[in-house]
Design a protein around this motif. Structure first.
Motif, PDB file in Angstrom:
ATOM      1  N   ILE A   1      -5.147 -16.519-140.699  1.00 39.92           N
ATOM      2  CA  ILE A   1      -5.829 -15.458-139.975  1.00 39.92           C
ATOM      3  C   ILE A   1      -4.779 -14.531-139.369  1.00 39.92           C
TER       4      ILE A   1
ATOM      5  N   TYR B   1      -9.317 -14.608-130.541  1.00 40.29           N
ATOM      6  CA  TYR B   1      -9.557 -13.990-131.849  1.00 40.29           C
ATOM      7  C   TYR B   1      -9.366 -15.017-132.965  1.00 40.29           C
TER       8      TYR B   1
ATOM      9  N   HIS C   1     -12.307 -16.325-135.508  1.00 42.76           N
ATOM     10  CA  HIS C   1     -12.218 -15.953-136.931  1.00 42.76           C
ATOM     11  C   HIS C   1     -11.613 -17.059-137.799  1.00 42.76           C
TER      12      HIS C   1
ATOM     13  N   ASP D   1     -13.128 -17.528-141.260  1.00 44.19           N
ATOM     14  CA  ASP D   1     -13.479 -16.319-142.004  1.00 44.19           C
ATOM     15  C   ASP D   1     -13.146 -16.401-143.487  1.00 44.19           C
TER      16      ASP D   1
END
Length: 461
Positions: A188, A204, A208, A211
């Motif tokens: 990430i 963050y 994520h 993701d």
């Protein structure tokens, strides 16, 4: 075998049988291979699963007996030495050829997946070798600065080539499984706008984290990726707290839907991880898993008897969760009276389950007596002896100067303390607040002050 061991035994016996998918057949040629048979295995989470076997015919190993669901597979010798790793994903009729003396060189015919896989693997291995050379050069005192700079520049160039190849595969072959593997392994990237803010970067990253990985893709179960990601997420990313862990589990399970195979794998993974938790209070995670998932939906490999054991374990733990009102005990004291800890008036009440034949108990009791002389908190001790020899019990109380509320667990009006408090050994301690709610359990005397200080700090906010 106690209940905890019974559940663990069940988990150890669990084998996930994946449903068959598209029929595929393929051949593998191994030059300079002395055995006449091979094992076909696949990853399944953090385990290696035997899938099939084959015997050599005219120098070729043919596989076509069964359905092979998509994933990463390994060919191994009968002595379980890995020979070659490759991808199966709906391609049929392909051939792989390699020499066991140089397994990195693989000739591929009829499989785009594996051509891309082995090409990428070769490039990644080259990059790794270059990185190791630079590390060795940096450790060598005779290495000149310009040599290190040249090597680092070459490595940087290789890394860029590797990244470009990955991007090319992902954009050109979006439907191939190797694309999902490459995407799942991508890190990430934190936006530059928050890169200097450690808290925002962490939030963050946590938000994520999944993701790039399609958790509902069952093929990823047959790679080591999901297990590695789960370990990182729950051991290093998620805050070490039962509520945070429960919320993270719910998120991960929701991302795995609608695949009942992945959901079932995850639920059993979490049961195994949290059935005997390493940290205090995490039995709440086990209770959540049983009550919110196993008792509400069908989970693979859950038989009625397994479900009954899980429910029984959850029901036993529920009254003992942090924050729960401690189950009442009405036990006989040294004056033959039945006494409850609920009548005690103190800032804290310590329930101590001990046995006079227990050396650890003796040490903890001595430590506790020293500690009580140094603190300003009002703590009442409700000491429950687990041995039925009343004469010896009373003698030990006097010998150890245990001037507490001393009761004997074998003479009770309430239910068996073993069941009520899940006591399978001694010593065991529960710390209650003035409302008789559990605030800590299964700790050592050395931790008591820190637990109380954390409790006081919590009430200040």
């Amino acid at each position: 075998m106690n209940k905890k061991q019974a559940i663990l035994f069940i988990l150890l016996l669990l084998i996930f049988n994946s449903p068959g998918k598209t029929q595929v057949h393929f051949s593998i040629i191994l030059n300079n291979y002395s055995d006449s048979s091979v094992l076909l295995t696949s990853y399944y989470g953090n385990k290696i699963k035997l899938v099939d076997t084959a015997t050599m015919h005219a120098g070729v190993f043919n596989f076509s007996k069964t359905n092979y669901p998509g994933g990463m597979y390994m060919l191994a010798s009968p002595s379980k030495n890995k020979l070659i790793e490759f991808i199966i994903n709906n391609e049929s009729g392909f051939t792989l050829q390699t020499d066991t003396t140089s397994p990195g060189q693989v000739a591929v015919n009829g499989s785009i997946e594996n051509k891309l896989f082995f090409k990428h693997l070769q490039l990644r291995n080259d990059t790794y070798r270059q990185a190791m050379k630079i590390i060795d050069m940096q450790a060598n005192e005779d290495t000149q600065p310009y040599q290190i700079e040249e090597a680092e520049a070459k490595l940087d160039s290789l890394k860029k080539v590797l990244e470009q190849e990955e991007k090319g595969i992902i954009s050109t072959y979006p439907d191939l499984f190797i694309t999902e593997i490459l995407k799942a392994n991508k890190e990430i990237k934190i936006p530059l706008s928050i890169a200097d803010d450690s808290l925002q970067s962490y939030l963050y990253y946590k938000e994520h984290f999944w993701d790039n990985l399609q958790l509902s893709d069952e093929r990823l179960l047959r790679t080591p990726i999901i297990d590695q990601k789960l370990q990182t997420y729950f051991d290093r990313v998620i805050f070490l707290d039962p509520d945070s862990t429960i919320a993270a589990i719910d998120k991960v399970v929701s991302l795995a839907r609608p695949s009942d195979e992945v959901v079932s794998y995850l639920l059993w993974y979490f049961i195994a991880k949290y059935q005997n938790p390493q940290y205090m209070g995490f039995d709440a995670v086990f209770v959540h898993l049983v009550d919110q998932y196993f008792l509400k939906e069908e989970v693979r490999n859950t038989t009625p008897s397994i479900l009954e054991k899980l429910k029984e374990r959850s029901d036993n733990l529920k009254p003992l969760l942090i924050g729960a009102s401690a189950p009442d005990l009405l036990l006989m004291d040294t004056n033959d009276r039945f006494v409850s800890f609920r009548n005690l008036d103190a800032d804290y009440i310590l329930l101590l389950f001990w046995d006079f034949n227990c050396d650890v108990c003796e040490n903890e009791i001595a430590e506790l007596q020293k500690l009580l002389d140094t603190i300003n908190y009002k703590i009442s001790i409700y000491a429950v002896n687990t041995n039925s020899d009343l004469a010896r019990w009373e003698k030990e109380i006097r010998a150890r100067n245990m001037n507490w509320i001393n009761v004997n667990g074998t003479h009770s009006i309430t239910s068996d303390f073993h069941e009520l408090y899940d006591i399978s050994g001694t010593p065991r301690m529960f710390l209650l607040d003035h409302e008789k709610k559990i605030i800590a359990k299964h700790f050592k005397v050395a931790q008591l002050i820190l637990i109380i200080e954390n409790q006081l700090l919590k009430h200040k906010h």
